[in-house]
Design a protein around this motif. Structure first.
Motif, PDB file in Angstrom:
ATOM      1  N   ALA A   1      45.421  28.519  48.371  1.00 22.32           N
ATOM      2  CA  ALA A   1      46.332  28.308  47.234  1.00 22.32           C
ATOM      3  C   ALA A   1      45.587  27.640  46.102  1.00 22.32           C
ATOM      4  O   ALA A   1      44.684  26.832  46.330  1.00 22.32           O
ATOM      5  CB  ALA A   1      47.511  27.446  47.665  1.00 22.32           C
ATOM      6  N   ALA A   2      45.947  28.011  44.897  1.00 24.88           N
ATOM      7  CA  ALA A   2      45.274  27.463  43.717  1.00 24.88           C
ATOM      8  C   ALA A   2      46.316  27.219  42.647  1.00 24.88           C
ATOM      9  O   ALA A   2      47.312  27.933  42.544  1.00 24.88           O
ATOM     10  CB  ALA A   2      44.215  28.443  43.235  1.00 24.88           C
ATOM     11  N   PRO A   3      46.086  26.243  41.854  1.00 26.35           N
ATOM     12  CA  PRO A   3      47.008  25.985  40.754  1.00 26.35           C
ATOM     13  C   PRO A   3      46.947  27.106  39.731  1.00 26.35           C
ATOM     14  O   PRO A   3      46.008  27.899  39.691  1.00 26.35           O
ATOM     15  CB  PRO A   3      46.495  24.656  40.187  1.00 26.35           C
ATOM     16  CG  PRO A   3      45.073  24.567  40.612  1.00 26.35           C
ATOM     17  CD  PRO A   3      44.986  25.269  41.934  1.00 26.35           C
TER      18      PRO A   3
ATOM     19  N   GLU B   1      46.297  27.165  36.549  1.00 29.46           N
ATOM     20  CA  GLU B   1      45.134  27.152  35.662  1.00 29.46           C
ATOM     21  C   GLU B   1      43.925  27.772  36.354  1.00 29.46           C
ATOM     22  O   GLU B   1      43.160  28.544  35.759  1.00 29.46           O
ATOM     23  CB  GLU B   1      44.816  25.710  35.248  1.00 29.46           C
ATOM     24  CG  GLU B   1      45.847  25.068  34.359  1.00 29.46           C
ATOM     25  CD  GLU B   1      47.011  24.524  35.157  1.00 29.46           C
ATOM     26  OE1 GLU B   1      46.952  24.668  36.420  1.00 29.46           O
ATOM     27  OE2 GLU B   1      47.961  24.005  34.561  1.00 29.46           O
ATOM     28  N   LEU B   2      43.789  27.412  37.672  1.00 34.34           N
ATOM     29  CA  LEU B   2      42.654  27.972  38.408  1.00 34.34           C
ATOM     30  C   LEU B   2      42.826  29.476  38.617  1.00 34.34           C
ATOM     31  O   LEU B   2      41.860  30.240  38.571  1.00 34.34           O
ATOM     32  CB  LEU B   2      42.518  27.244  39.740  1.00 34.34           C
ATOM     33  CG  LEU B   2      41.296  27.619  40.587  1.00 34.34           C
ATOM     34  CD1 LEU B   2      39.998  27.396  39.823  1.00 34.34           C
ATOM     35  CD2 LEU B   2      41.287  26.819  41.897  1.00 34.34           C
ATOM     36  N   GLN B   3      44.079  29.902  38.848  1.00 33.82           N
ATOM     37  CA  GLN B   3      44.315  31.350  39.011  1.00 33.82           C
ATOM     38  C   GLN B   3      43.997  32.113  37.720  1.00 33.82           C
ATOM     39  O   GLN B   3      43.448  33.214  37.739  1.00 33.82           O
ATOM     40  CB  GLN B   3      45.776  31.572  39.420  1.00 33.82           C
ATOM     41  CG  GLN B   3      46.114  31.086  40.817  1.00 33.82           C
ATOM     42  CD  GLN B   3      47.553  31.340  41.181  1.00 33.82           C
ATOM     43  OE1 GLN B   3      48.302  31.919  40.370  1.00 33.82           O
ATOM     44  NE2 GLN B   3      47.940  30.912  42.389  1.00 33.82           N
ATOM     45  N   GLN B   4      44.300  31.492  36.569  1.00 34.46           N
ATOM     46  CA  GLN B   4      43.991  32.165  35.309  1.00 34.46           C
ATOM     47  C   GLN B   4      42.474  32.245  35.104  1.00 34.46           C
ATOM     48  O   GLN B   4      41.957  33.260  34.625  1.00 34.46           O
ATOM     49  CB  GLN B   4      44.641  31.390  34.155  1.00 34.46           C
ATOM     50  CG  GLN B   4      44.508  32.087  32.815  1.00 34.46           C
ATOM     51  CD  GLN B   4      45.247  31.356  31.713  1.00 34.46           C
ATOM     52  OE1 GLN B   4      45.787  30.255  31.941  1.00 34.46           O
ATOM     53  NE2 GLN B   4      45.309  31.955  30.540  1.00 34.46           N
ATOM     54  N   ILE B   5      41.815  31.140  35.518  1.00 38.89           N
ATOM     55  CA  ILE B   5      40.341  31.174  35.411  1.00 38.89           C
ATOM     56  C   ILE B   5      39.763  32.248  36.333  1.00 38.89           C
ATOM     57  O   ILE B   5      38.854  32.996  35.961  1.00 38.89           O
ATOM     58  CB  ILE B   5      39.774  29.781  35.748  1.00 38.89           C
ATOM     59  CG1 ILE B   5      40.178  28.767  34.670  1.00 38.89           C
ATOM     60  CG2 ILE B   5      38.248  29.840  35.853  1.00 38.89           C
ATOM     61  CD1 ILE B   5      39.777  27.342  34.995  1.00 38.89           C
ATOM     62  N   CYS B   6      40.346  32.344  37.539  1.00 39.66           N
ATOM     63  CA  CYS B   6      39.858  33.383  38.473  1.00 39.66           C
ATOM     64  C   CYS B   6      40.108  34.778  37.917  1.00 39.66           C
ATOM     65  O   CYS B   6      39.323  35.704  38.110  1.00 39.66           O
ATOM     66  CB  CYS B   6      40.534  33.205  39.832  1.00 39.66           C
ATOM     67  SG  CYS B   6      39.980  31.742  40.725  1.00 39.66           S
ATOM     68  N   GLN B   7      41.250  34.950  37.214  1.00 39.70           N
ATOM     69  CA  GLN B   7      41.539  36.267  36.622  1.00 39.70           C
ATOM     70  C   GLN B   7      40.515  36.597  35.541  1.00 39.70           C
ATOM     71  O   GLN B   7      40.023  37.721  35.457  1.00 39.70           O
ATOM     72  CB  GLN B   7      42.957  36.269  36.054  1.00 39.70           C
ATOM     73  CG  GLN B   7      43.355  37.620  35.474  1.00 39.70           C
ATOM     74  CD  GLN B   7      44.783  37.625  34.942  1.00 39.70           C
ATOM     75  OE1 GLN B   7      45.483  36.582  35.021  1.00 39.70           O
ATOM     76  NE2 GLN B   7      45.207  38.757  34.421  1.00 39.70           N
ATOM     77  N   TYR B   8      40.186  35.570  34.718  1.00 40.18           N
ATOM     78  CA  TYR B   8      39.160  35.812  33.693  1.00 40.18           C
ATOM     79  C   TYR B   8      37.813  36.143  34.331  1.00 40.18           C
ATOM     80  O   TYR B   8      37.091  37.045  33.866  1.00 40.18           O
ATOM     81  CB  TYR B   8      39.038  34.580  32.801  1.00 40.18           C
ATOM     82  CG  TYR B   8      40.207  34.343  31.883  1.00 40.18           C
ATOM     83  CD1 TYR B   8      41.033  35.405  31.484  1.00 40.18           C
ATOM     84  CD2 TYR B   8      40.517  33.044  31.413  1.00 40.18           C
ATOM     85  CE1 TYR B   8      42.127  35.175  30.663  1.00 40.18           C
ATOM     86  CE2 TYR B   8      41.599  32.819  30.594  1.00 40.18           C
ATOM     87  CZ  TYR B   8      42.396  33.900  30.215  1.00 40.18           C
ATOM     88  OH  TYR B   8      43.474  33.682  29.392  1.00 40.18           O
TER      89      TYR B   8
END
Length: 432
Positions: free
Chosen positions: A364-366, A368-375
């Motif tokens: 699980a990731a917050p 913000e981290l999920q958005q960074i991973c998407q980028y």
């Protein structure tokens, strides 16, 4: 003279004041040589053959010395000294009675001369020597410097290593060579050793009889064999052409993906075309055929065009197909990248593998981290796409390099075989 004048013409000659049939030329005390009056009586007999007894033939002996070959283009221009010898039975005197004079010169226009005809000649623009040399025995020598244009059957296929055989035919009622053909050839070689671009090989000849009805003519045929000195043409034609071909071969070492190779080859072809235009004035132009050196230059130009065509093909493979980002066909991989590459011993570095990492499942990731991973995922996809395009370009580059190596070796093989054939043929002609 011992023989009496029995025929009507001989009787006519005997009526001359000096009685030529019974005496020799007279000389005055204190004067060198025969008197003018005695020779004037001989001049008056110019229309008649100088023989006391007309049943005795007057034989004309001829020889010539070749001084220069002025030009061999469509016809052959020769400069030669023709020597004629004959006996005038009226021009005889005693040297002891003529102050020891044994030889004099007289105008040929006042004396009988044999009718020597030169066949196989387009034009004779020479000026004959106006004087002849007469010795006390009556033997006459007449030197004639001839500038003859002979219509030879030129064989220029082996130019500039060609050997020409030109024919000269001399005819008269009674004519024979004054020197042997070997002596004529030896005398001519002394003058032609350091003269012009032609070298005298030999002078051959034969005598024959030509019959016109009841008349018979003596014929002497000379064959003048000359060989061209090829150094001038080798230096000015063959060596520059070989240098241009060498530069064209070295141009294959330019990077095949560079546009400069194509422009360089086009400039080289343009320079070779200008060279051919300049060279055209040095080649002999006849209707008998084309010299092999002309064929050599044409084939060299064709090889340079083939070289440019190869560059165009390789450029198309490297740029046109790779810009479409198409996969290399499987048959191209097998034929080009495997078999042909192994045949020409072409090697390239192994493809690097792209390391891929992913997040552990169930983590699980917050937000913000999920958005960074998407980028980061989008960036990875973009980099993967660029890598794929790079791999496609690299594969097409390998295909282009393999084809370039293959065509280059085929090109070298063609040039080597062609050069060996030309050198072999020219070596045969040089040794002849």
């Amino acid at each position: 003279f011992k023989k009496p004048c029995l025929k009507p013409l001989s009787l006519l000659l005997c009526l001359t004041p000096m009685s030529l049939c019974h005496s020799k030329l007279s000389c005055k005390e204190g004067h060198s040589g025969p008197t003018y009056e005695s020779m004037q009586d001989v001049f008056d007999l110019k229309p008649f053959r100088p023989a006391v007894n007309l049943s005795n033939p007057t034989i004309a002996n001829i020889s010539f010395t070749l001084y220069a070959v002025l030009g061999v283009i469509i016809s052959s221009l020769f400069l030669m000294n023709l020597l004629q010898y004959w006996h005038n039975e009226f021009l005889v005197w005693e040297p002891d009675e003529c102050d020891g004079v044994t030889r004099i010169s007289l105008p040929v226009m006042h004396l009988w001369s044999p009718d020597i005809i030169v066949y196989d000649v387009d034009d004779d623009v020479s000026q004959a020597c106006p004087y002849v040399y007469v010795n006390h025995t009556g033997h006459i020598r007449w030197d004639r410097m001839l500038r003859l244009v002979s219509a030879c059957n030129l064989k220029i296929f082996s130019f500039p290593f060609d050997v020409q055989n030109c024919t000269f035919t001399f005819g008269s009622y009674m004519v024979s060579p004054a020197l042997t053909f070997i002596e004529m050839s030896s005398n001519s070689k002394r003058y032609l050793e350091a003269s012009g671009e032609w070298e005298l090989v030999d002078i051959l000849g034969e005598t024959s009889i030509l019959q016109f009805g009841i008349d018979e003519w003596d014929i002497i045929t000379f064959w003048v064999v000359i060989k061209r000195r090829p150094v001038l043409y080798v230096v000015n034609l063959l060596i520059p052409s070989s240098f241009l071909m060498l530069i064209d071969i070295l141009s294959f070492y330019l990077p095949p993906h560079s546009v400069d190779r194509a422009s360089f080859k086009m400039t080289l072809i343009l320079g070779y075309t200008v060279f051919l235009l300049i060279m055209n004035d040095l080649l002999p132009s006849t209707a008998n055929g084309t010299p092999i050196i002309g064929i050599y230059f044409s084939v060299c130009l064709a090889l340079m065009v083939i070289s440019l065509l190869e560059t165009v093909i390789i450029t198309n493979v490297l740029h046109h197909n790779s810009m479409k980002y198409r996969e290399v066909p499987n048959w191209v991989r097998v034929v080009v990248l495997k078999h042909i590459a192994n045949l020409i011993c072409y090697r390239w570095p192994e493809d690097s593998q792209l390391c891929q990492q992913s997040l552990l499942p169930g983590t699980a990731a917050p937000p913000e981290l999920q958005q960074i991973c998407q980028y980061l995922g989008d960036l990875r996809d973009h980099l993967t796409s660029l890598k794929k395009e790079s791999e496609l370009q690299e594969q097409w580059c390998h295909v282009g390099y393999v084809l370039d190596f293959l065509l280059f070796r085929i090109y070298l093989l063609l040039i080597s075989c062609y050069a060996l054939v030309i050198i072999f043929m020219w070596c045969i002609w040089i040794s002849q």
